[in-house]
Design a protein around this motif. Structure first.
Motif, PDB file in Angstrom:
ATOM      1  N   ALA A 173       4.206  -3.892   7.046  1.00  0.00           N
ATOM      2  CA  ALA A 173       3.083  -3.064   6.853  1.00  0.00           C
ATOM      3  C   ALA A 173       2.728  -3.598   5.335  1.00  0.00           C
ATOM      4  N   HIS A 181       5.880  11.586   7.720  1.00  0.00           N
ATOM      5  CA  HIS A 181       4.225  11.623   8.013  1.00  0.00           C
ATOM      6  C   HIS A 181       3.935  13.107   7.812  1.00  0.00           C
ATOM      7  N   SER A 196      11.791   1.078  15.244  1.00  0.00           N
ATOM      8  CA  SER A 196      11.242   1.776  16.423  1.00  0.00           C
ATOM      9  C   SER A 196      10.161   1.105  16.875  1.00  0.00           C
ATOM     10  N   ALA A 197       9.188   0.238  15.908  1.00  0.00           N
ATOM     11  CA  ALA A 197       8.237  -0.493  16.167  1.00  0.00           C
ATOM     12  C   ALA A 197       8.574  -1.425  17.388  1.00  0.00           C
ATOM     13  N   SER A 227       5.876   5.067  19.095  1.00  0.00           N
ATOM     14  CA  SER A 227       6.090   5.041  17.802  1.00  0.00           C
ATOM     15  C   SER A 227       4.652   4.315  16.901  1.00  0.00           C
ATOM     16  N   GLY A 228       4.124   5.236  15.989  1.00  0.00           N
ATOM     17  CA  GLY A 228       2.743   4.783  15.613  1.00  0.00           C
ATOM     18  C   GLY A 228       2.765   3.065  15.075  1.00  0.00           C
ATOM     19  N   SER A 229       3.884   2.722  14.367  1.00  0.00           N
ATOM     20  CA  SER A 229       3.572   1.361  14.019  1.00  0.00           C
ATOM     21  C   SER A 229       3.955   0.411  15.276  1.00  0.00           C
ATOM     22  N   ILE A 259      -0.899  -2.768   4.310  1.00  0.00           N
ATOM     23  CA  ILE A 259      -1.467  -1.509   3.975  1.00  0.00           C
ATOM     24  C   ILE A 259      -0.688  -0.605   5.126  1.00  0.00           C
ATOM     25  N   LYS A 260      -0.453   0.774   4.349  1.00  0.00           N
ATOM     26  CA  LYS A 260       0.684   1.509   4.858  1.00  0.00           C
ATOM     27  C   LYS A 260       0.069   2.384   6.009  1.00  0.00           C
ATOM     28  N   TYR A 261       0.831   2.733   6.943  1.00  0.00           N
ATOM     29  CA  TYR A 261       0.505   4.139   8.018  1.00  0.00           C
ATOM     30  C   TYR A 261       1.487   5.185   7.457  1.00  0.00           C
ATOM     31  N   TRP A 262       0.842   6.201   6.676  1.00  0.00           N
ATOM     32  CA  TRP A 262       1.672   7.417   6.249  1.00  0.00           C
ATOM     33  C   TRP A 262       0.756   8.631   6.210  1.00  0.00           C
ATOM     34  N   ALA A 309      11.185  -1.283  10.293  1.00  0.00           N
ATOM     35  CA  ALA A 309      10.751  -0.404  11.404  1.00  0.00           C
ATOM     36  C   ALA A 309      11.190  -0.696  12.791  1.00  0.00           C
ATOM     37  N   LYS A 327      18.984   5.756   7.452  1.00  0.00           N
ATOM     38  CA  LYS A 327      18.140   6.500   6.494  1.00  0.00           C
ATOM     39  C   LYS A 327      18.244   8.063   6.473  1.00  0.00           C
ATOM     40  N   SER A 380      10.700   8.617   9.709  1.00  0.00           N
ATOM     41  CA  SER A 380       9.194   8.517   9.389  1.00  0.00           C
ATOM     42  C   SER A 380       8.583   9.647   9.775  1.00  0.00           C
ATOM     43  N   ASP A 422       8.916  -0.355   2.902  1.00  0.00           N
ATOM     44  CA  ASP A 422       8.499   0.744   4.074  1.00  0.00           C
ATOM     45  C   ASP A 422       9.400   1.836   3.686  1.00  0.00           C
ATOM     46  N   ALA A 423       9.464   2.930   4.759  1.00  0.00           N
ATOM     47  CA  ALA A 423      10.213   4.032   4.339  1.00  0.00           C
ATOM     48  C   ALA A 423      11.823   3.935   4.511  1.00  0.00           C
TER      49      ALA A 423
HETATM   50  C1  DP6 Z   1       6.524   3.535   6.148  1.00  0.00           C
HETATM   51  O1  DP6 Z   1       6.269   6.555  12.551  1.00  0.00           O
HETATM   52  O2  DP6 Z   1       5.783   3.982  13.072  1.00  0.00           O
HETATM   53  O3  DP6 Z   1       6.826   2.235   8.033  1.00  0.00           O
HETATM   54  O4  DP6 Z   1       8.674   5.364  14.253  1.00  0.00           O
HETATM   55  O5  DP6 Z   1       9.902   5.319  12.233  1.00  0.00           O
HETATM   56  O6  DP6 Z   1       9.257   3.136  12.776  1.00  0.00           O
HETATM   57  P1  DP6 Z   1       9.022   4.740  12.860  1.00  0.00           P
HETATM   58  O7  DP6 Z   1       8.013   4.875  11.983  1.00  0.00           O
HETATM   59  P2  DP6 Z   1       6.506   5.064  12.137  1.00  0.00           P
HETATM   60  O8  DP6 Z   1       5.844   5.259  10.735  1.00  0.00           O
HETATM   61  C2  DP6 Z   1       5.997   3.733  10.150  1.00  0.00           C
HETATM   62  C3  DP6 Z   1       5.678   4.117   8.468  1.00  0.00           C
HETATM   63  C4  DP6 Z   1       5.960   2.990   7.571  1.00  0.00           C
HETATM   64  C5  DP6 Z   1       4.813   2.585   7.253  1.00  0.00           C
HETATM   65  C6  DP6 Z   1       3.954   1.240   8.267  1.00  0.00           C
HETATM   66  O9  DP6 Z   1       4.914   0.728   9.057  1.00  0.00           O
HETATM   67  O10 DP6 Z   1       2.727   1.488   8.318  1.00  0.00           O
END
Ligand code: DP6
Length: 324
Positions: free
Chosen positions: A12, A195, A107-108, A139-141, A14-17, A105, A187, A191, A281-282
């Motif tokens: 990312a 969140h 899970s992405a 998973s969001g990402s 620009i982050k999703y958080w 990530a 980790k 994430s 990232d996280a």
């Molecule tokens: C910090 O909820 O998509 O990577 O399911 O653990 O892969 P996982 O994470 P997710 O959140 C990702 C958060 C991030 C920032 C980002 O990828 O935008």
């Protein structure tokens, strides 16, 4: 009723958080990422009336049914089954090209590959937008690992309007993401936990207010292939994510001491004229972004740093694809 898909992880810019609606992974803000060529998941799904229950194999090992990982995957399979109006059980076989939980990530890549393989195996002919919407539920990402290259996830207002689309194909810009892995340990906090806690940070709202300008600049940087502009924003973004995490209640520390050492080195090299920028990232791994013409020399420098266990050199990559 079998299909195999491959999908990249993404980094990312620009982050999703933070999530407006955690039940369906609806984010507070748009985010922007780049798919990673050397960090991917390959998943095959086989649905059949002969299977009496779902079975999942990851990296050659059978996953126990009481594990969180198993439960998340079955929940996602159920979403796909619901769309396909099927009740067939599945055998899922999956493997990553990179270590899980090292700040990449996983899970992405995993949920993007699972979404494509499962929906294809059940005969659903989903559009890219529909695949991205569906992957987001896992998973969001993951929704950003469906389209090609450089990708923007539009936060949307509800389930159907929150998905990602490509800003530019992978061939657009010859840049690299060198991942410096500093630990093999899993980790400490997921994430999802991060969140959940993000809005408890006094800096969370402030961060959101900065985003419209930053998003504009990142898009401009990609459009004009301007690494200096991209680099400036991704470093601000990465630091803000960790400022928010570290000031959440309770605080979350994803960094190791080595993480900070690498950040300092990257800034030092840049002062001496080597154009490299970091994002994180996280997790404790540092992603170093540079032009491909500098990747060898920067990779050598990173590998020479104490505490760096391994590096992975990525280029921009296409999104999720069916493997023939
Ligand atoms: C910090 O909820 O998509 O990577 O399911 O653990 O892969 P996982 O994470 P997710 O959140 C990702 C958060 C991030 C920032 C980002 O990828 O935008």
């Amino acid at each position: 009723m079998k299909a195999t898909a491959v999908a990249p992880a993404n980094i990312a810019f620009i982050k999703y958080w933070g999530q407006k609606n955690p039940k369906i992974n609806l984010p507070f803000n748009n985010s922007i990422s780049m798919n990673l060529s050397k960090c991917f998941t390959v998943t095959s799904c086989d649905f059949s009336p002969k299977y009496l229950k779902d079975e999942i194999f990851f990296e050659g090992k059978k996953i126990k049914e009481n594990q969180e990982f198993f439960i998340k995957i079955v929940k996602h399979l159920n979403q796909v089954r619901k769309l396909a109006k099927s009740n067939f059980k599945a055998k899922v076989i999956s493997a990553n090209s990179f270590p899980s939980d090292a700040g990449i990530a996983s899970s992405a890549a995993g949920f993007a590959a699972l979404t494509l393989a499962a929906s294809q195996a059940l005969g659903l002919n989903l559009t890219q937008k529909e695949l991205s919407v569906l992957a987001r539920l896992g998973s969001g990402s993951a929704c950003r690992s469906i389209p090609d290259g450089f990708v923007e996830w539009k936060k949307g207002k509800n389930h159907k309007s929150s998905y990602a689309r490509s800003l530019a194909p992978d061939s657009w810009w010859e840049i690299s993401d060198i991942v410096a892995i500093v630990t093999n340990k899993k980790k400490k906090y997921s994430s999802s936990f991060g969140h959940l806690l993000a809005p408890t940070s006094p800096y969370f709202k402030k961060g959101l207010n900065l985003l419209p300008q930053r998003i504009k600049k990142v898009k401009k940087a990609i459009k004009n292939k301007n690494l200096e502009l991209l680099g400036q924003i991704i470093e601000e973004e990465a630091l803000d994510l960790h400022i928010i995490a570290m000031s959440s209640n309770p605080p979350l520390f994803y960094w190791e001491g080595k993480t900070l050492e690498i950040i300092k080195k990257v800034r030092e090299w840049r002062k001496k004229g080597l154009p490299a920028y970091f994002t994180i990232d996280a997790g404790p791994s540092v992603h170093i972004i540079c032009e491909q013409k500098y990747e060898k020399i920067i990779n050598k420098k990173i590998r020479g740093l104490p505490g760096v266990l391994k590096t992975i050199i990525n280029h921009p990559a296409p999104g999720a694809e069916i493997k023939k």
